[in-house]
Design an enzyme around this catalytic site. Structure first.
Site, PDB file in Angstrom:
ATOM      1  N   ASP A   9      57.972  57.392 -34.720  1.00  0.00           N
ATOM      2  CA  ASP A   9      58.436  58.314 -35.765  1.00  0.00           C
ATOM      3  C   ASP A   9      59.148  59.460 -35.070  1.00  0.00           C
ATOM      4  O   ASP A   9      58.712  59.920 -34.010  1.00  0.00           O
ATOM      5  CB  ASP A   9      57.248  58.831 -36.585  1.00  0.00           C
ATOM      6  CG  ASP A   9      57.681  59.415 -37.927  1.00  0.00           C
ATOM      7  OD1 ASP A   9      58.687  60.158 -37.949  1.00  0.00           O
ATOM      8  OD2 ASP A   9      57.016  59.128 -38.943  1.00  0.00           O
ATOM      9  N   ASP A  10      60.247  59.923 -35.680  1.00  0.00           N
ATOM     10  CA  ASP A  10      60.992  61.036 -35.068  1.00  0.00           C
ATOM     11  C   ASP A  10      60.384  62.391 -35.412  1.00  0.00           C
ATOM     12  O   ASP A  10      60.797  63.413 -34.846  1.00  0.00           O
ATOM     13  CB  ASP A  10      62.460  60.997 -35.506  1.00  0.00           C
ATOM     14  CG  ASP A  10      62.624  61.157 -37.003  1.00  0.00           C
ATOM     15  OD1 ASP A  10      61.839  60.535 -37.747  1.00  0.00           O
ATOM     16  OD2 ASP A  10      63.533  61.884 -37.442  1.00  0.00           O
ATOM     17  N   MET A  55      63.155  55.996 -41.594  1.00  0.00           N
ATOM     18  CA  MET A  55      64.225  56.992 -41.562  1.00  0.00           C
ATOM     19  C   MET A  55      64.217  57.738 -40.228  1.00  0.00           C
ATOM     20  O   MET A  55      63.480  58.697 -40.027  1.00  0.00           O
ATOM     21  CB  MET A  55      64.061  57.976 -42.720  1.00  0.00           C
ATOM     22  CG  MET A  55      63.989  57.295 -44.082  1.00  0.00           C
ATOM     23  SD  MET A  55      65.494  56.344 -44.453  1.00  0.00           S
ATOM     24  CE  MET A  55      66.678  57.666 -44.638  1.00  0.00           C
ATOM     25  N   ASP A 329      39.035  -5.852 -14.049  1.00  0.00           N
ATOM     26  CA  ASP A 329      40.207  -5.741 -13.191  1.00  0.00           C
ATOM     27  C   ASP A 329      41.075  -6.970 -13.417  1.00  0.00           C
ATOM     28  O   ASP A 329      40.573  -8.106 -13.463  1.00  0.00           O
ATOM     29  CB  ASP A 329      39.747  -5.654 -11.727  1.00  0.00           C
ATOM     30  CG  ASP A 329      40.892  -5.404 -10.779  1.00  0.00           C
ATOM     31  OD1 ASP A 329      41.065  -4.247 -10.376  1.00  0.00           O
ATOM     32  OD2 ASP A 329      41.596  -6.368 -10.434  1.00  0.00           O
ATOM     33  N   ILE A 330      42.393  -6.776 -13.573  1.00  0.00           N
ATOM     34  CA  ILE A 330      43.310  -7.905 -13.758  1.00  0.00           C
ATOM     35  C   ILE A 330      43.480  -8.610 -12.412  1.00  0.00           C
ATOM     36  O   ILE A 330      43.858  -7.978 -11.413  1.00  0.00           O
ATOM     37  CB  ILE A 330      44.671  -7.438 -14.284  1.00  0.00           C
ATOM     38  CG1 ILE A 330      44.495  -6.679 -15.616  1.00  0.00           C
ATOM     39  CG2 ILE A 330      45.616  -8.621 -14.483  1.00  0.00           C
ATOM     40  CD1 ILE A 330      45.771  -6.058 -16.133  1.00  0.00           C
ATOM     41  N   ASN A 337      53.620  -7.089 -10.200  1.00  0.00           N
ATOM     42  CA  ASN A 337      54.566  -6.019  -9.877  1.00  0.00           C
ATOM     43  C   ASN A 337      55.551  -6.436  -8.794  1.00  0.00           C
ATOM     44  O   ASN A 337      56.754  -6.154  -8.890  1.00  0.00           O
ATOM     45  CB  ASN A 337      53.807  -4.767  -9.415  1.00  0.00           C
ATOM     46  CG  ASN A 337      53.235  -3.970 -10.579  1.00  0.00           C
ATOM     47  OD1 ASN A 337      53.747  -4.020 -11.689  1.00  0.00           O
ATOM     48  ND2 ASN A 337      52.159  -3.242 -10.324  1.00  0.00           N
ATOM     49  N   ASP A 346      53.904  -2.892 -16.462  1.00  0.00           N
ATOM     50  CA  ASP A 346      53.498  -1.966 -17.519  1.00  0.00           C
ATOM     51  C   ASP A 346      53.251  -2.694 -18.839  1.00  0.00           C
ATOM     52  O   ASP A 346      52.320  -2.372 -19.581  1.00  0.00           O
ATOM     53  CB  ASP A 346      54.567  -0.890 -17.724  1.00  0.00           C
ATOM     54  CG  ASP A 346      54.581   0.140 -16.606  1.00  0.00           C
ATOM     55  OD1 ASP A 346      53.639   0.139 -15.789  1.00  0.00           O
ATOM     56  OD2 ASP A 346      55.534   0.943 -16.546  1.00  0.00           O
ATOM     57  N   GLU A 372      45.105  -1.136 -12.541  1.00  0.00           N
ATOM     58  CA  GLU A 372      44.814  -2.274 -13.424  1.00  0.00           C
ATOM     59  C   GLU A 372      43.331  -2.387 -13.724  1.00  0.00           C
ATOM     60  O   GLU A 372      42.864  -3.439 -14.183  1.00  0.00           O
ATOM     61  CB  GLU A 372      45.324  -3.579 -12.796  1.00  0.00           C
ATOM     62  CG  GLU A 372      44.598  -4.040 -11.548  1.00  0.00           C
ATOM     63  CD  GLU A 372      45.134  -3.436 -10.253  1.00  0.00           C
ATOM     64  OE1 GLU A 372      44.878  -4.031  -9.192  1.00  0.00           O
ATOM     65  OE2 GLU A 372      45.795  -2.382 -10.300  1.00  0.00           O
TER      66      GLU A 372
END
Length: 469
Positions: A9-10, A55, A329-330, A337, A346, A372
């Site tokens: 504020d002024d 103002m 496990d695969i 891969n 993937d 995997e």
């Protein structure tokens, strides 16, 4: 709640009066006497809220507010304009410049602190969500570049008012821009709010048939509506009711007689804020989900599984119910891969995880353990049941070929599975280790098989010795 508040504020006496009032309530107050200083202090100190006079010479409050909201560093600081102007057009101009609320001089203490507390509560919550979003972005969990600017997407508004004239007016004002539902009955309104995805509730505080503050309180108490913005329609005679409502959690209000432009601007402000808040909350939940799941398969990751298994074992000790773990496990996955590339690898991983999902029960937890390797945690399950599930999964892998997404590669694959069951006073590390030993035995014995390790370690070790001979 303590906070830093910037008073601008002024007129020096005006600043000193507000500073004294806020300091008594233990707020940390900083001051500025013109717009330029206010912008500099806001940028350097990042206050929690700004009380801004309209103002002022050289740069009025409207321009200061516009600049604050245009700067990304200060855009989220709530601004309350303090002004001697009382015309609706002035309030609309202030709201369009980004102000969050208005106070008319001379400032009423109750109104001041009600608005300050309400906006500070909102800012604290929004700051927490923004911090979480920034942290998630820095960790690479979500991308900030993906976010879009908030826009009103045919928002839904529920108007709760039993005054026919007021209802007709609301319908005329909102019909073109929003999907509006009109409901004069408080009980029905609660049902609608809890069952519908509304963006704003507009509630008249002047009702002859229900207690509007009770309704506001219920909205804030229900989980489904706790964050729903509430805009109230208030008569001059209902100011005490309004102040109590601000404490309950009302977000904004419009005084009667209603100025259409002010109602439109305040409505838009609340809906934009709601949509921004929803985006922050969605990103937080998304980041939490991404933090505990594997990005390739959508299964839970190793960290989440370990914490979940610890909690499950603690519960099992109290309930005297066993927990089984499968590690699979695969077989010969490296050859996939090396021969066909990682894209095909993937695809195999994703299809393998899908088959796990169709083979286990809803109460079981499946996760990608790494590479995997996969783990399934089975609560309240004995070893024979877990072995049966493992055998069914082994057959599903072996009997159905795997196809790459490009359709050019078809593979016959198998998996090896180790199964074990928890014993008394066992931690997750020990349980996983025994399941892993069973997996390696399955691999040593020729792969494409299930090996079950009982809780009695000596029995299993004896069986391993016989197999080795």
């Amino acid at each position: 709640m303590s906070a830093r508040i910037l008073v601008v504020d002024d007129v020096i006496p005006n600043v000193k009066i507000l500073e004294a009032k806020l300091s008594v309530e233990y707020y940390d107050v900083v001051t500025a006497y013109n717009g330029a200083d206010a912008l500099k202090i806001a940028e350097e100190q990042l206050p929690d809220l700004i009380l801004l006079d309209v103002m002022m010479p050289q740069m009025d409050g409207f321009e200061v507010c516009r600049r604050l909201k245009a700067d990304q560093r200060t855009a989220h600081i709530p601004v309350i304009m303090v002004t001697a102007l009382s015309e609706a057009a002035d309030r609309v101009q202030g709201l369009e410049s980004g102000a969050d609320d208005f106070l008319t001089k001379p400032v009423d203490d109750l109104a001041l602190f009600a608005r300050v507390k309400s906006l500070l509560r909102l800012k604290m919550m929004m700051d927490e969500f923004r911090l979480r979003e920034e942290t998630s972005s820095e960790l690479g969990v979500i991308s900030m570049s993906d976010r879009k600017e908030e826009a009103i997407q045919r928002a839904r508004i529920l108007v709760i008012d039993d005054n026919e004239y007021s209802v007709r007016m609301m319908k005329e004002i909102y019909a073109e821009t929003y999907d509006i539902t009109l409901e004069p009955n408080m009980e029905e309104a609660q049902v609608l709010l809890r069952g519908g995805d509304y963006d704003l509730a507009v509630i008249s505080l002047d009702s002859a048939t229900y207690d509007p503050l009770r309704l506001c309180s219920k909205i804030r108490s229900f989980e489904e509506t706790r964050q729903l913005p509430i805009l109230t329609l208030v008569d001059e005679s209902d100011k005490d009711k309004l102040l109590k409502g601000m404490d309950i959690g009302i977000n904004d209000y419009v005084m009667r007689p209603i100025d259409t432009n002010e109602l439109i601007v305040r409505t838009r402000t609340q809906i934009l804020r709601k949509q921004y808040q929803d985006r922050l909350r969605h990103n937080f939940h998304r980041s939490m989900e991404l933090a505990v799941t594997d990005s390739l398969t959508g299964l839970y990751n190793r960290r989440y599984m370990s914490n979940h298994l610890d909690a499950m074992l603690q519960r099992a000790k109290m309930d005297y119910k066993p927990v089984c773990v499968l590690i699979m496990d695969i077989d010969f996955f490296k050859n996939v891969n090396d021969t066909h590339g990682h894209d095909v690898g993937d695809d195999v991983i994703k299809e393998f995880s899908c088959r796990i999902g169709t083979s286990v029960r809803g109460i079981d937890l499946a996760c990608r353990y790494g590479g995997e390797e996969f783990v399934v945690v089975m609560p309240d399950t004995d070893l024979s049941v877990a072995s049966g599930v493992a055998e069914r999964l082994r057959r599903q892998i072996a009997e159905k070929q795997f196809s790459a997404s490009n359709g050019g590669v078809v593979l016959d694959l198998t998996c090896s599975i180790g199964v074990t069951v928890s014993r008394e006073k066992e931690d997750s590390e020990s349980l996983l280790k025994r399941a892993d030993e069973a997996l390696y035995k399955a691999k040593r014995d020729g792969r494409n098989r299930v090996v079950a390790a009982p809780a009695n370690v000596e029995v299993f070790e004896k069986a391993q010795g016989v197999a080795a001979r």
